[in-house]
Scaffold this active site. Sequence first.
Site, mmCIF file in Angstrom:
data_model
loop_
_atom_site.group_PDB
_atom_site.id
_atom_site.type_symbol
_atom_site.label_atom_id
_atom_site.label_comp_id
_atom_site.label_asym_id
_atom_site.label_seq_id
_atom_site.Cartn_x
_atom_site.Cartn_y
_atom_site.Cartn_z
ATOM 1 N N CYS A 279 0.833 -1.205 0.000
ATOM 2 C CA CYS A 279 0.000 0.000 0.000
ATOM 3 C C CYS A 279 0.870 1.258 0.000
ATOM 4 O O CYS A 279 1.430 1.631 1.034
ATOM 5 C CB CYS A 279 -0.912 -0.026 1.226
ATOM 6 N N CYS B 115 -0.315 4.108 2.245
ATOM 7 C CA CYS B 115 -0.105 3.871 3.683
ATOM 8 C C CYS B 115 1.361 4.077 4.053
ATOM 9 O O CYS B 115 1.678 4.675 5.086
ATOM 10 C CB CYS B 115 -0.477 2.445 4.069
ATOM 11 N N ASP B 116 2.265 3.567 3.241
ATOM 12 C CA ASP B 116 3.672 3.477 3.656
ATOM 13 C C ASP B 116 4.649 4.335 2.847
ATOM 14 O O ASP B 116 5.836 4.402 3.192
ATOM 15 C CB ASP B 116 4.133 2.001 3.568
#
Length: 310
Positions: free
Chosen positions: A135, A138-139
């Site tokens: 993701c 997300c990261d």
Amino acid sequence: MSNTEYDVIIVGGGPAGMTAGLYASRANLKTLLLEKAIMGGQMMTTTTVENWPGYPGGIEGPELMMRFQEHCVEFGLETDTGTVEQIIDNGETKTLIVDGEEMTCKAVIIATGAIPRKLGTKGEEPLVGKGVSYCATCDGAFFREVPIAVIGGGDTALEEALFLTRFASKVILVHRRDQLRGTPILQDRVKANEKIEIAWNSVVDSFESDTSGLTGAILKDTLTGETRQIEIQGMFVAVGVTPTTGFIKGLVDLTEDGFVKAGEDTQTNVPGIYVAGDNRTTILRQVSTAVGDGAVAALMAEKHITELEQ
Ligand code: NAP
């Protein structure tokens, strides 16, 4: 959770489930939507959605999902958190085992979507969270000014590669063929981006790491078998999705890959059970198609319930 009887229970709170909820509630059916984690599904980890009509310039995935939720609750949809472990077909009613407790209804709409697929290469699992991610939104921000790789050639890989150029010093897009699968407009953007290098005809053969996490990877040429080393601190795997259908194996017909077999009418092989969105056998998996499925599934459920009552 009590043993309440509903007309319709929808499993999954992404765009398909929420749209089914909106239509079913608006049709005056007593409807419950169960979501095991966060409402919004995969869209909650998406950046800008450019192809949802009505939003020129795009809209952020989480914002769009917040609006979906507000909209379906406006029509009286009940939502709850719960993991559906099993669905039992009793004919005219269906029993759902939700976190160990039973719930009954007349029709079920399965809208559990799909989750990112793993690469399946040895050494991947221990590096999840230590360089390997599924993701970018997300990261991505953890990888500032360092080289990273994105694996895959579909829309997700192309979008993630473009997004990650905001942070990384360099993005190596690793694709197993010599042609990308993603939409032409994204392909053009990727090819025009100076921070992105495409490793054509390449797959990840192995990972390199030290105590701090991922340090590199060995890529293998799919045509010649030759290998080469790349230095990367992050790897974003975007090689497609696996449908979340394990809990209905044996109940409805699934393809070998786990997608629920159903046509445009969303009808599974079990009367009263419908499937909507990314976990259905279909040629396109977008918010717009999930929304269409959700609307059709709700209509089908309504017809089924009406027939039961006649
Ligand atoms: P996808 O379209 O199935 O693409 C998966 C990519 O990963 C393909 O390029 C595939 O290669 C590659 N791949 C698969 N298994 C691999 C493996 N083991 N090793 C290396 N590469 C592998 O999946 P997606 O990109 O996640 O998209 C899923 C669906 O969501 C699609 O329908 C897509 O259009 C949609 N989507 C749309 C948008 C948008 O419209 N903005 C954004 C994201 C996703 P091959 O090409 O060789 O098969």
